[in-house]
Design a protein around this motif. Sequence first.
Motif, PDB file in Angstrom:
ATOM      1  N   MET A  68      -0.942   4.809   4.854  1.00 36.78           N
ATOM      2  CA  MET A  68      -0.523   5.886   5.282  1.00 36.78           C
ATOM      3  C   MET A  68      -1.792   6.639   5.944  1.00 36.78           C
ATOM      4  SD  MET A  68       2.582   5.874   4.959  1.00 36.78           S
ATOM      5  CE  MET A  68       2.436   7.534   6.172  1.00 36.78           C
ATOM      6  N   MET A  69      -2.903   6.608   5.510  1.00 35.02           N
ATOM      7  CA  MET A  69      -4.206   7.106   6.178  1.00 35.02           C
ATOM      8  C   MET A  69      -4.381   6.236   7.554  1.00 35.02           C
ATOM      9  SD  MET A  69      -6.786   7.590   3.004  1.00 35.02           S
ATOM     10  CE  MET A  69      -6.727   9.161   1.612  1.00 35.02           C
ATOM     11  N   LEU A  70      -4.292   5.080   7.652  1.00 31.56           N
ATOM     12  CA  LEU A  70      -4.595   4.149   8.825  1.00 31.56           C
ATOM     13  C   LEU A  70      -3.443   4.645   9.926  1.00 31.56           C
ATOM     14  CD1 LEU A  70      -4.921   0.739   7.408  1.00 31.56           C
ATOM     15  CD2 LEU A  70      -6.953   2.121   8.430  1.00 31.56           C
ATOM     16  N   ILE A  71      -2.277   4.912   9.515  1.00 29.81           N
ATOM     17  CA  ILE A  71      -1.154   5.570  10.406  1.00 29.81           C
ATOM     18  C   ILE A  71      -1.473   6.719  10.767  1.00 29.81           C
ATOM     19  CG2 ILE A  71       1.333   5.965  10.464  1.00 29.81           C
ATOM     20  CD1 ILE A  71       1.938   3.610   8.557  1.00 29.81           C
ATOM     21  N   VAL A  72      -1.929   7.643  10.030  1.00 33.93           N
ATOM     22  CA  VAL A  72      -2.295   9.155  10.578  1.00 33.93           C
ATOM     23  C   VAL A  72      -3.377   8.918  11.218  1.00 33.93           C
ATOM     24  CG1 VAL A  72      -3.260  11.159   9.429  1.00 33.93           C
ATOM     25  CG2 VAL A  72      -1.400  10.300   8.299  1.00 33.93           C
ATOM     26  N   GLY A  73      -4.314   8.128  11.189  1.00 30.96           N
ATOM     27  CA  GLY A  73      -5.416   7.812  11.805  1.00 30.96           C
ATOM     28  C   GLY A  73      -4.983   7.466  13.368  1.00 30.96           C
ATOM     29  N   VAL A  74      -4.093   6.400  13.588  1.00 27.29           N
ATOM     30  CA  VAL A  74      -3.711   6.323  14.807  1.00 27.29           C
ATOM     31  C   VAL A  74      -2.957   7.323  15.400  1.00 27.29           C
ATOM     32  CG1 VAL A  74      -2.017   4.723  16.204  1.00 27.29           C
ATOM     33  CG2 VAL A  74      -3.446   3.656  14.508  1.00 27.29           C
ATOM     34  N   VAL A 117       2.779  12.366  -1.561  1.00 27.47           N
ATOM     35  CA  VAL A 117       1.207  12.031  -0.967  1.00 27.47           C
ATOM     36  C   VAL A 117       1.621  11.675   0.365  1.00 27.47           C
ATOM     37  CG1 VAL A 117      -0.468  10.359  -1.163  1.00 27.47           C
ATOM     38  CG2 VAL A 117       0.384  10.944  -3.246  1.00 27.47           C
ATOM     39  N   THR A 118       2.287  11.052   0.969  1.00 23.36           N
ATOM     40  CA  THR A 118       2.529  10.728   2.452  1.00 23.36           C
ATOM     41  C   THR A 118       2.759  11.966   3.095  1.00 23.36           C
ATOM     42  OG1 THR A 118       3.616   8.551   1.726  1.00 23.36           O
ATOM     43  CG2 THR A 118       4.321   9.494   4.042  1.00 23.36           C
ATOM     44  N   THR A 119       3.676  12.749   2.376  1.00 26.37           N
ATOM     45  CA  THR A 119       3.843  14.329   3.223  1.00 26.37           C
ATOM     46  C   THR A 119       2.550  14.924   3.535  1.00 26.37           C
ATOM     47  OG1 THR A 119       6.088  14.309   2.226  1.00 26.37           O
ATOM     48  CG2 THR A 119       5.160  16.286   3.059  1.00 26.37           C
ATOM     49  N   VAL A 120       1.672  15.176   2.346  1.00 27.39           N
ATOM     50  CA  VAL A 120       0.419  15.950   2.699  1.00 27.39           C
ATOM     51  C   VAL A 120      -0.320  15.136   3.756  1.00 27.39           C
ATOM     52  CG1 VAL A 120       0.613  17.189   0.510  1.00 27.39           C
ATOM     53  CG2 VAL A 120      -0.607  15.111   0.501  1.00 27.39           C
ATOM     54  N   VAL A 239       8.650   3.026   8.435  1.00 24.20           N
ATOM     55  CA  VAL A 239       8.041   3.014   7.243  1.00 24.20           C
ATOM     56  C   VAL A 239       8.777   4.226   6.415  1.00 24.20           C
ATOM     57  CG1 VAL A 239       6.010   4.189   6.183  1.00 24.20           C
ATOM     58  CG2 VAL A 239       5.784   2.294   8.066  1.00 24.20           C
ATOM     59  N   VAL A 240       9.320   5.108   7.019  1.00 27.11           N
ATOM     60  CA  VAL A 240      10.014   6.174   6.346  1.00 27.11           C
ATOM     61  C   VAL A 240      11.360   5.736   5.882  1.00 27.11           C
ATOM     62  CG1 VAL A 240      11.574   8.221   6.492  1.00 27.11           C
ATOM     63  CG2 VAL A 240       9.165   8.282   7.584  1.00 27.11           C
ATOM     64  N   ALA A 257       3.887   0.772   3.535  1.00 24.33           N
ATOM     65  CA  ALA A 257       2.974   1.371   4.425  1.00 24.33           C
ATOM     66  C   ALA A 257       1.925   0.515   4.961  1.00 24.33           C
ATOM     67  CB  ALA A 257       2.130   2.454   3.332  1.00 24.33           C
ATOM     68  N   LEU A 258       1.483  -0.389   4.184  1.00 20.34           N
ATOM     69  CA  LEU A 258       0.425  -1.491   4.745  1.00 20.34           C
ATOM     70  C   LEU A 258       1.013  -2.282   5.784  1.00 20.34           C
ATOM     71  CD1 LEU A 258      -1.325  -2.959   1.436  1.00 20.34           C
ATOM     72  CD2 LEU A 258      -2.325  -1.756   3.327  1.00 20.34           C
TER      73      LEU A 258
END
Length: 432
Positions: A68-74, A117-120, A239-240, A257-258
């Motif tokens: 999820m951090m990678l997706i948010v990074g994009v 976790v995904t939400t925040v 993903v959702v 997520a991966l």
Amino acid sequence: MSDWHSWAAIAVFVGTYALIISERIHRVAAALGGAGLMLAIGATDDVSAFYLQDRGIDWNVIFLLLGMMLIVGVLKQTGMFEYLAIWAVKRARARPFRVMTMLILITAVASALLDNVTTVLLIAPVTLLVCERLALPVAPFLIAEVLASNVGGTATLVGDPPNIIIASRAGLTFNDFLIHLAPLSAVLTAVLVVLCRFLFRKSFAYDEDRAAEVMDLEEREAIRDPRLLVQGLAVLVLVVAGFVLHPVLHYEPSVVALLGAGLLIAISAVETNDVLAEVEWRTLAFFAGLFVVIGGLIDTGVISAVADSLAGAIGDRELGGSMLMLGASAALSGVVDNIPYVATMAPITGDLVQSLGGEADHVMWWTLALGADLGGNATAIGASANVVVLGIAERNRTPISFWQFTKYGLVVTAVTVALSAVYVWLRYFALA
């Protein structure tokens, strides 16, 4: 719990926790140092620490966060979070408390549908931008969202990791959680909004000039890369859907997520190094260390001894036992991460349920879930979402201390757990 390993493990845990609370050294150093000591004294070993999910590092949590951090990074590169920040402020007429209320409600609902976790991870970047635009202190808004994520995540099977463990052990369905916990979660979310109005009352200063500037902005102009935005949102929807369809597809959220992160990086033109730079590596390291420290308590029998003592105190007293389960789970989950606590407590609760009647939806399961989920709000390390947001805040140079979070979390936990006790008494005993 008579051998020296048990007492040594307790000493290491207490020392690690004391260092995290005191903040004399960085919490990552404290957690990794504690993990190293647990391995050095033989309280746990490499097999338990690295290969056993219920005793060591929970790689499902680590890789869910990484994906999820990678997706948010994009998505950060598209301007989407700036768009959402401007949109939210304009809908709230730039009034700080209205903005906080909107973010709390969005976070609570999203945490029930995804996981907290995904939400925040998705909401925190929006919050940082909103606060920057309106010149508001960041900490109160981030803390309110974390509290909302844990309250909202209580509502469904997928909302909080402990719920997934309980559902698997008890044979409960998604609808069971909706029927038993969603109504209470909705009430507690409304209560949280009211509490935040008083807890953070000094943080709602209205800057008329700043508000006017934001109200004049056109949110569409914030989008920097429309093509990448479409790609990112398409992958996020997939993903959702994977999270929601977990009971059908049987793919762990970490795998979903991966897969999503890998797909998004593959189909987009983003630089991989730029995306990797957005990952909260220190947060992942903290989780790994903390899991090993807790694993030392599990391997030496400390956690099971506490759980057995709780079960013995409950006995066959259903009402008193339910209240004890709720209160004790809330207290323990504020100190020990709620995932290993529930993993240890679930089989013991199953035995209690069998001795008290054996119904799949027995009140004991619901008090365990409520205590673990809501108790996670008590301290800065009580739940995964808490740790993630503290990492995001630190990375953005607006650090939130252990006590700054905990002084609010304890109040919210006390109120929500007390209301949950009233709900349990009314629904399962007084009006049953």
